[in-house]
Motif scaffolding. Structure first.
Motif, short mmCIF file in Angstrom:
data_model
loop_
_atom_site.label_atom_id
_atom_site.label_comp_id
_atom_site.label_asym_id
_atom_site.label_seq_id
_atom_site.Cartn_x
_atom_site.Cartn_y
_atom_site.Cartn_z
N LEU A 139 45.30 -4.67 75.43
CA LEU A 139 45.54 -5.16 76.78
C LEU A 139 47.02 -5.07 77.13
CD1 LEU A 139 43.20 -8.30 76.87
CD2 LEU A 139 42.78 -6.03 77.85
N ARG A 140 47.88 -5.35 76.19
CA ARG A 140 49.32 -5.27 76.44
C ARG A 140 49.76 -3.83 76.69
NH1 ARG A 140 52.29 -9.80 75.38
NH2 ARG A 140 54.15 -8.62 74.81
N MET A 141 49.11 -2.88 76.02
CA MET A 141 49.43 -1.47 76.31
C MET A 141 48.93 -1.08 77.69
SD MET A 141 49.14 0.66 72.72
CE MET A 141 47.64 -0.07 72.04
N LEU A 142 47.78 -1.61 78.09
CA LEU A 142 47.29 -1.35 79.45
C LEU A 142 48.27 -1.82 80.50
CD1 LEU A 142 43.46 -2.17 79.50
CD2 LEU A 142 44.54 -0.16 80.53
N LEU A 143 48.96 -2.93 80.21
CA LEU A 143 49.89 -3.52 81.17
C LEU A 143 51.32 -3.02 80.99
CD1 LEU A 143 48.53 -7.16 81.03
CD2 LEU A 143 48.35 -5.57 82.95
N GLY A 144 51.52 -2.05 80.12
CA GLY A 144 52.86 -1.50 79.93
C GLY A 144 53.81 -2.41 79.19
N GLU A 189 53.24 3.12 86.84
CA GLU A 189 53.23 4.06 87.96
C GLU A 189 52.58 3.47 89.20
OE1 GLU A 189 51.01 7.25 86.31
OE2 GLU A 189 52.67 8.02 85.08
N ILE A 190 51.91 2.32 89.05
CA ILE A 190 51.22 1.71 90.19
C ILE A 190 52.25 1.14 91.16
CG2 ILE A 190 49.57 -0.05 90.89
CD1 ILE A 190 48.29 0.18 88.12
N ARG A 191 52.12 1.47 92.42
CA ARG A 191 53.14 1.12 93.41
C ARG A 191 53.28 -0.38 93.60
NH1 ARG A 191 52.79 0.86 99.14
NH2 ARG A 191 54.84 1.06 100.13
N ARG A 192 52.16 -1.09 93.67
CA ARG A 192 52.20 -2.55 93.84
C ARG A 192 51.32 -3.16 92.76
NH1 ARG A 192 50.79 -3.68 100.03
NH2 ARG A 192 51.74 -5.70 99.60
N PRO A 193 51.80 -3.19 91.53
CA PRO A 193 50.95 -3.57 90.41
C PRO A 193 50.36 -4.97 90.50
CG PRO A 193 53.27 -3.49 89.76
CD PRO A 193 53.18 -2.86 91.11
N LEU A 194 51.11 -5.94 91.01
CA LEU A 194 50.61 -7.30 91.07
C LEU A 194 49.53 -7.48 92.13
CD1 LEU A 194 53.92 -9.34 90.57
CD2 LEU A 194 52.20 -8.70 88.88
N ARG A 195 49.44 -6.52 93.04
CA ARG A 195 48.37 -6.54 94.05
C ARG A 195 47.17 -5.74 93.57
NH1 ARG A 195 50.41 -7.90 99.18
NH2 ARG A 195 48.23 -7.95 99.82
N GLN A 207 56.90 -12.93 94.42
CA GLN A 207 56.84 -11.79 93.50
C GLN A 207 55.62 -10.91 93.79
OE1 GLN A 207 57.22 -13.02 89.36
NE2 GLN A 207 58.24 -14.91 89.99
N VAL A 208 54.51 -11.57 94.11
CA VAL A 208 53.28 -10.83 94.39
C VAL A 208 53.33 -10.20 95.77
CG1 VAL A 208 50.76 -11.02 94.57
CG2 VAL A 208 52.00 -12.31 92.82
N GLY A 241 47.27 -11.94 94.19
CA GLY A 241 47.38 -10.67 94.90
C GLY A 241 46.05 -10.06 95.30
N ASP A 242 44.96 -10.79 95.13
CA ASP A 242 43.62 -10.29 95.44
C ASP A 242 43.38 -8.93 94.78
OD1 ASP A 242 41.09 -10.39 96.57
OD2 ASP A 242 41.73 -9.51 98.48
N PRO A 243 43.59 -8.86 93.43
CA PRO A 243 43.59 -7.56 92.74
C PRO A 243 42.20 -6.96 92.58
CG PRO A 243 43.78 -9.32 91.15
CD PRO A 243 43.83 -9.97 92.50
#
Length: 309
Positions: A49-54, A72-78, A105-106, A149-151
């Motif tokens: 999971l930590r690798m998934l999240l960088g 690479e995700i532009r708005r990762p917290l969203r 932050q979000v 962030g309603d992800p």
């Protein structure tokens, strides 16, 4: 924003010195479903999971969300909401104040803090200091934080930890509701029985390696009753199994027939009628938890890299 919420782990490995924590791991998690990410403590779930999240760099392989690495995700917290390991909260802050710290932050308005507290059933405790929260309430607050962030994608590490039976029942319904909205929900646990009423799919790992991946119904079919028949009459036993159209698993010993979807009484009666001598006739029902333990136990430790962490 990613094009979809598909999680793809492709030949992912991670070593910490001589320890291989994750070893050539590959699996896929689909949107619109709750997937249980299962394995004993130390199996490599949190590292994955930590690798998934960088947060941890892979030794080799890739882990992507919607075709993109997390960085690479532009708005990762969203896009991705994650709750890994035990969440930390300032005991003097209220639940509402805790969430308001994260709204800038979000990139969401402060009003979103109240909305997610209502979603997780903590509205009545919004102005209470977190220091007085039970472990179950802290778990709900951690979940509320991931939802700011309603992800599209949720990564939850042991979210049922500390919840009472009513809380676990609530969590099951809540996660299924999120998946029904088209979100990707990946939930880790070291106990299959904890999530079997919640998940649609399972990914089981042990010692950093994949042990099994399928839908939960497919896993349940593997856990069906099994009959073991042992006979010195190899040809007679084989002919009896073929004539009876029983499903036989590969046992490695021609004197042994591991049979599914038939009971021991039926096998015994048929063997007696056919004159096939039996030295052993036993049945077992491993159940899902028993099968889980079998699958985990069948994974060999990495050759020279030690146990997974």
């Amino acid at each position: 924003m990613t094009t979809d919420g598909t999680i793809l782990v492709d030949h992912l490995s991670k070593s910490f010195g001589p320890v291989r924590a994750v070893d050539d791991l590959s699996f896929q998690v689909a949107p619109g479903r709750v997937t249980g990410f299962l394995g004993p403590n130390g199996a490599g779930k949190t590292t994955t999971l930590r690798m998934l999240l960088g947060l941890v760099r892979p030794t080799s392989g890739t882990a992507t969300i919607g075709g993109q690495a997390y960085g690479e995700i532009r708005r990762p917290l969203r896009t991705v909401g994650a709750a890994l390991e035990a969440a930390s909260f300032h005991p003097g802050r209220t639940a509402l104040d805790h969430l308001r710290l994260y709204t800038p932050q979000v990139g969401v308005p402060d009003a979103r803090a109240g909305e997610v507290l209502e979603l997780v059933g903590l509205s009545a405790a919004a102005d209470r200091r977190v220091g007085g929260f039970s472990l179950g309430m802290r778990q709900r607050l951690a979940l509320a934080t991931t939802l700011l962030g309603d992800p599209r994608v949720l990564l939850l590490d042991e979210p049922a930890n500390g919840l009472d039976p009513e809380g676990i029942r609530w969590l099951r319904g809540f996660l299924r509701m999120l998946a029904a909205e088209g979100r990707t929900v990946l939930v880790s646990s070291h106990v299959l029985s904890e999530v079997e009423q919640t998940v649609d799919d399972v990914v089981i790992i042990a010692r950093g390696r994949l042990a099994h991946a399928s839908s939960l119904p497919d896993l349940a079919r593997m856990a069906r009753v099994q009959v073991r028949a042992v006979s010195p009459d190899v040809a007679g036993l084989a002919a009896l199994v073929e004539r009876s159209a029983w499903t036989r698993a590969e046992a490695g010993d021609p004197r042994v027939a591991e049979l599914w979807d038939v009971d021991a009484a039926t096998v015994g009666a048929a063997a007696f009628a056919a004159g096939v001598e039996l030295h052993e006739l036993t049945s077992r029902d491993p159940g899902l938890e028993g099968l889980f333990l079998q699958l985990v136990g069948s994974v060999d430790a990495p050759g020279t890299d030690g146990m997974a962490a």
